[in-house]
Write a protein that holds these residues in place. Sequence first.
Motif, mmCIF file in Angstrom:
data_model
loop_
_atom_site.group_PDB
_atom_site.id
_atom_site.type_symbol
_atom_site.label_atom_id
_atom_site.label_comp_id
_atom_site.label_asym_id
_atom_site.label_seq_id
_atom_site.Cartn_x
_atom_site.Cartn_y
_atom_site.Cartn_z
ATOM 1 N N GLU A 12 0.475 0.553 11.163
ATOM 2 C CA GLU A 12 0.962 1.481 10.441
ATOM 3 C C GLU A 12 1.859 1.768 8.818
ATOM 4 O OE1 GLU A 12 4.305 3.067 12.322
ATOM 5 O OE2 GLU A 12 5.149 1.164 12.767
ATOM 6 N N LEU A 13 2.247 0.324 8.866
ATOM 7 C CA LEU A 13 1.807 0.155 7.241
ATOM 8 C C LEU A 13 0.693 0.557 6.200
ATOM 9 C CD1 LEU A 13 4.295 -2.378 7.030
ATOM 10 C CD2 LEU A 13 5.292 -0.678 7.264
ATOM 11 N N GLN B 260 -8.172 3.131 7.216
ATOM 12 C CA GLN B 260 -9.479 3.941 7.172
ATOM 13 C C GLN B 260 -10.486 3.918 6.292
ATOM 14 O OE1 GLN B 260 -8.711 8.075 5.804
ATOM 15 N NE2 GLN B 260 -6.690 7.626 6.082
ATOM 16 N N ILE B 261 -10.667 2.647 5.768
ATOM 17 C CA ILE B 261 -11.854 1.442 5.131
ATOM 18 C C ILE B 261 -12.007 0.486 6.431
ATOM 19 C CG2 ILE B 261 -11.999 2.659 3.319
ATOM 20 C CD1 ILE B 261 -10.415 0.171 2.024
ATOM 21 N N GLN C 121 -6.192 -0.559 16.223
ATOM 22 C CA GLN C 121 -7.308 -0.624 16.082
ATOM 23 C C GLN C 121 -8.672 0.391 15.190
ATOM 24 O OE1 GLN C 121 -8.919 -2.816 20.240
ATOM 25 N NE2 GLN C 121 -9.623 -4.035 18.013
ATOM 26 N N PRO D 67 7.973 -1.611 3.815
ATOM 27 C CA PRO D 67 7.118 -0.242 4.401
ATOM 28 C C PRO D 67 7.079 -0.066 2.345
ATOM 29 C CG PRO D 67 9.243 -0.362 5.532
ATOM 30 C CD PRO D 67 8.846 -2.129 4.160
ATOM 31 N N LYS D 68 7.650 -0.249 1.799
ATOM 32 C CA LYS D 68 7.646 0.696 0.348
ATOM 33 C C LYS D 68 6.970 -0.566 -0.650
ATOM 34 C CE LYS D 68 12.566 1.466 0.078
ATOM 35 N NZ LYS D 68 13.866 1.127 -0.304
ATOM 36 N N ALA E 259 -7.456 1.073 -1.592
ATOM 37 C CA ALA E 259 -7.896 2.037 -0.901
ATOM 38 C C ALA E 259 -9.149 2.808 -1.663
ATOM 39 C CB ALA E 259 -8.022 2.616 0.823
ATOM 40 N N PRO F 78 -2.055 2.618 6.280
ATOM 41 C CA PRO F 78 -2.817 3.517 7.433
ATOM 42 C C PRO F 78 -4.144 4.035 6.059
ATOM 43 C CG PRO F 78 -0.941 4.973 5.359
ATOM 44 C CD PRO F 78 -0.290 3.083 5.937
ATOM 45 N N HIS F 79 -4.233 3.961 5.089
ATOM 46 C CA HIS F 79 -5.355 4.117 3.590
ATOM 47 C C HIS F 79 -6.543 3.233 3.811
ATOM 48 C CE1 HIS F 79 -1.983 6.561 1.827
ATOM 49 N NE2 HIS F 79 -3.447 7.577 1.854
ATOM 50 N N LYS G 167 3.021 0.624 0.730
ATOM 51 C CA LYS G 167 3.472 2.176 0.058
ATOM 52 C C LYS G 167 2.699 2.353 -1.508
ATOM 53 C CE LYS G 167 5.961 6.532 -1.512
ATOM 54 N NZ LYS G 167 6.133 5.779 -2.748
ATOM 55 N N TYR H 251 6.582 -3.190 13.789
ATOM 56 C CA TYR H 251 5.766 -2.089 13.399
ATOM 57 C C TYR H 251 4.486 -1.753 13.812
ATOM 58 C CZ TYR H 251 7.841 -2.618 9.042
ATOM 59 O OH TYR H 251 9.059 -3.033 8.253
ATOM 60 N N LYS H 252 3.904 -0.313 14.643
ATOM 61 C CA LYS H 252 2.690 -0.499 15.988
ATOM 62 C C LYS H 252 1.070 -0.663 15.283
ATOM 63 C CE LYS H 252 3.701 4.330 16.479
ATOM 64 N NZ LYS H 252 5.298 4.210 16.937
#
Lengths: 465, 489
Positions: B138-139, B145-146, B128, B357-358, B368, B141-142, B361, B124-125
């Motif tokens: 990238e798993l 953001q915090i 920062q 990944p799931k 977050a 993403p929310h 998710k 996975y990517k």
Amino acid sequence: MQLTFLAGLGKLHPLVVHFPIALLMVFAIWDTVERKKPYSWYGLVMLATGAVSAIASVLFGFILEDGGGYEHELIEDHEHFGMALAVSATLFCLIYAYRLFKKLPKLLYIHLPLNLMMVTCLTMAGHYGGELTRGRGYLSASDFKPVAALPTDSSTELPDLKTALVYHDLVQPILKKRCVSCHNPVNAKGGLDMSSYEALVKRGGKDGLVVAAGSADGSMIIQRALLPDTHRLRMPTGGAQTFTSNELALVRWWINSGASDTAKLANATPPAEVKAALQAMIPPTDLLSPLRALKVPVADATTLAAIRKVGIQVRVLQANEAWLDVRVPAGYTNQQVFEYLKPIAVQIAVLNLSGTKINQVQFGQLKNFPNLVSLNLSKTSFGDSDLKHLESNMPKHLQVLNLSQTSVGTASVPVLTNLKQIQRLYLWQTAIPDSEQVKLGLPQIVLAPQVKYIPFDSAILKPRF
Amino acid sequence: MSREELENHLRNLDRREFLFKSTLALGSIALSGMLWGKSDQQKVVESLANPDAGVLPAPHFAPKAKRVIYLFQSGAPSQLDLFDYKPLLQKMQGQELPDSVRKGQRLTGMTANQKSFPIMGTPYKFSQHGQSGAWISELLPHIAQIADELCFVKSLYTEAINHDPAITFFQTGSQQAGRPSFGSWVSYGLGTENENLPNFVVMLSKGRNGDQPVYSRLWGNGFLPSVHQGVQFRSGKDPVLYLSDGQGIDPGLKREMLDELQAMNKMAKGTYGDPEIETRIAQYEMAYRMQTSVPEAMSLDDEPESTFELYGPESRIPGTYAANCIMARRLAERDVRFVQLYHMGWDSHDRLTSQLPKQCKDVDQPTAALITDLKRRGLLEDTLVIWGGEFGRTNYVQGDTSYERFGRDHHPRAFTAFMAGGGAKPGISYGTTDEFGYNIADNGVHVHDFQATLMRMLGIDHEKLTYKFQGRRYRLTDVHGHVVNALIA
């Protein structure tokens, strides 16, 4: 010790120390085996040379310790056993010599304890000596260094970041912690003194300059620190703790930015990892710090009991301090609440009224609480007019004000702008829309974080190799 | 000293204590010790009489957090695929893990027969995020953001290598079961802020992988009075079993019954002085209050639509992690001291790429959302949120090396957790691992150190909150643990 020429004598300690080890060990065994035989000259010679060399080891050991670079606790343990060995060997020697010269019979009962003591002290001193040179856990561990011995950041030394100089206030303390015990004016190992900017950057050591301004990777100070643990030239030597990654980030950034001694932190733009490193080194703050200098009387226990009886929760914020934390439970309808709290108004530092059903008129009484640091009025009927009334009597040390989910609106914006003492102001779901809050640009307003929804992309499940 | 207090003291002075104390000194001194000294039992009885109070008269330090929401990720999330970015592993993909790195780390029974340990870099990517530059894959993403709210600890380590001892270690400070859990200690020390709800609430949610089970002893009270045990709120119609009245029962009748019971229990207490009777009385009263308070707290009817949008589509389904997160926020609003969520299913021993990944998710958006929700309400000021598992996962493959089937085994030597809110220093990453992500390079934080630090954020000196049991004083951190000041805001 100021006599630098004697400093080299410290290096004789690892040599001399082998004499008492061998002589006293052999003596102890031989004396126990031959305990039925009378005192003998051979025994005395062994014991005497062992005792004398033990004393010499102790003296050379002190000189060596002075050179620095040894872990404090470890060296203390080593010293105690070493000195105990020298003392017990000398004592034994004196008794032995005395009784030998006076041709007195053998005092058998002191031999076993003294021999045992010497052997124990010898073993322990030797073991700690081994750990001093080879690192803790040398005997038992494989190459695996116990985690507790790995370097850690300290968090108590950071100066005021607004006025800090990069070299003197940030880099120098790090070098002091990791390097200066061996690289100082008195004992400059490798001819390198790292205790001042001049010596570190301009003079360097016997292998040349150690700081190449503008290139951290080309600077010996960084190169040596990054060598593998077992490398001969790796710094620091002797298994001592090296830079933590935060410290390394700071030092590298300083070198890469030109290794100046006048650069100020406030004028620089450190990269993310340096910012994070600095952040990690800030010591814990104290919510009550503005109140610490004030003296208020301790609230009376019966008063507190009476307040608890009417359903209000009162707690002492910190043991042995007078400051109180009051939580009026959500849904509280008794309008006398501020009357009840009046007797302890001076001691209340944290007041939480969230969700209470207090009528608007009562909020005027908030002016009677001068020492509040945190006030939570969320989900109450507190409004613009109340804020206006409170403006002139706002507690001087108020740091946190929670007005979320109240009817406070744009009319209060001027008042809020003037509340300079507040560090965090919550206005979520008030009559001031989010866009307005952003426009105000006040640093103390805690804006509702925006997290954008990112739908799950099942492409992530596809094989990548 | 009143007559009642004297009677109380004498009743609680069992034979062993009497003999012990009277041997200590001359008669008069022994007598004064018996009269004035308080045993732990005594303190507990008194604290229960005032149900709000904990055994500590006040925290040792000014608390930064009053509440804890512990989002426990049971099964051990793979830190190398989520937070600890190690590009060297991708470069050395498929090569054998060098012995110099492994240094004889003991293996689990599952990989003990494996002949080789091929390195598996993360597929996975990583990038920062935020001002703090936190590395997140990238798993999540929310959560990315915090990132600036979060306090990462990348150098956690433990001795335990399997789930049961490891979770027990995190919850109770010992790999062997039987000790009180973290929430129980906090409840015991600090008392309750809301007497209508239990002090320590637990909610479970299932994950994507044949879940490692969790046990009720993980939120048990050990040897502390049972009033401090965690109460599990189930999803579904009845959050707490047998709480609601049966059909046709008059509430007035219920109250009368409870009053009579209380009178009888008080008589028994007068005779025996057993603190468990006090607990029993307190629990009956608590249950009575919970009949109204729990349905009110658990019902999501008054939540606006925006809440469900924030927490994600699963948040409407009771029993999911997302729904539990909303519940945790509601309970924090109602001053519940310790809320613990267990989300299971992280134990990816195989098929990591289809499960992880799931699993992420399910957890990413609600976590977050929870932190965001707490922050905007001003609750994050004094609520400590913790996210983490019981150990990490290995940088080498377990089983098949194909993309579809590879898994990672347990790795106790270095793993990651993060915190947010009350007392946790935001925007930092504390501790680093070596480039293989296998060993710790600096700033190691042992489980006991972690627990000591969390206690410190709550204002408690972990060495001073003790309970005497079987002849010695116990505490959460046993005889270990150093506070890590760098983590404290």
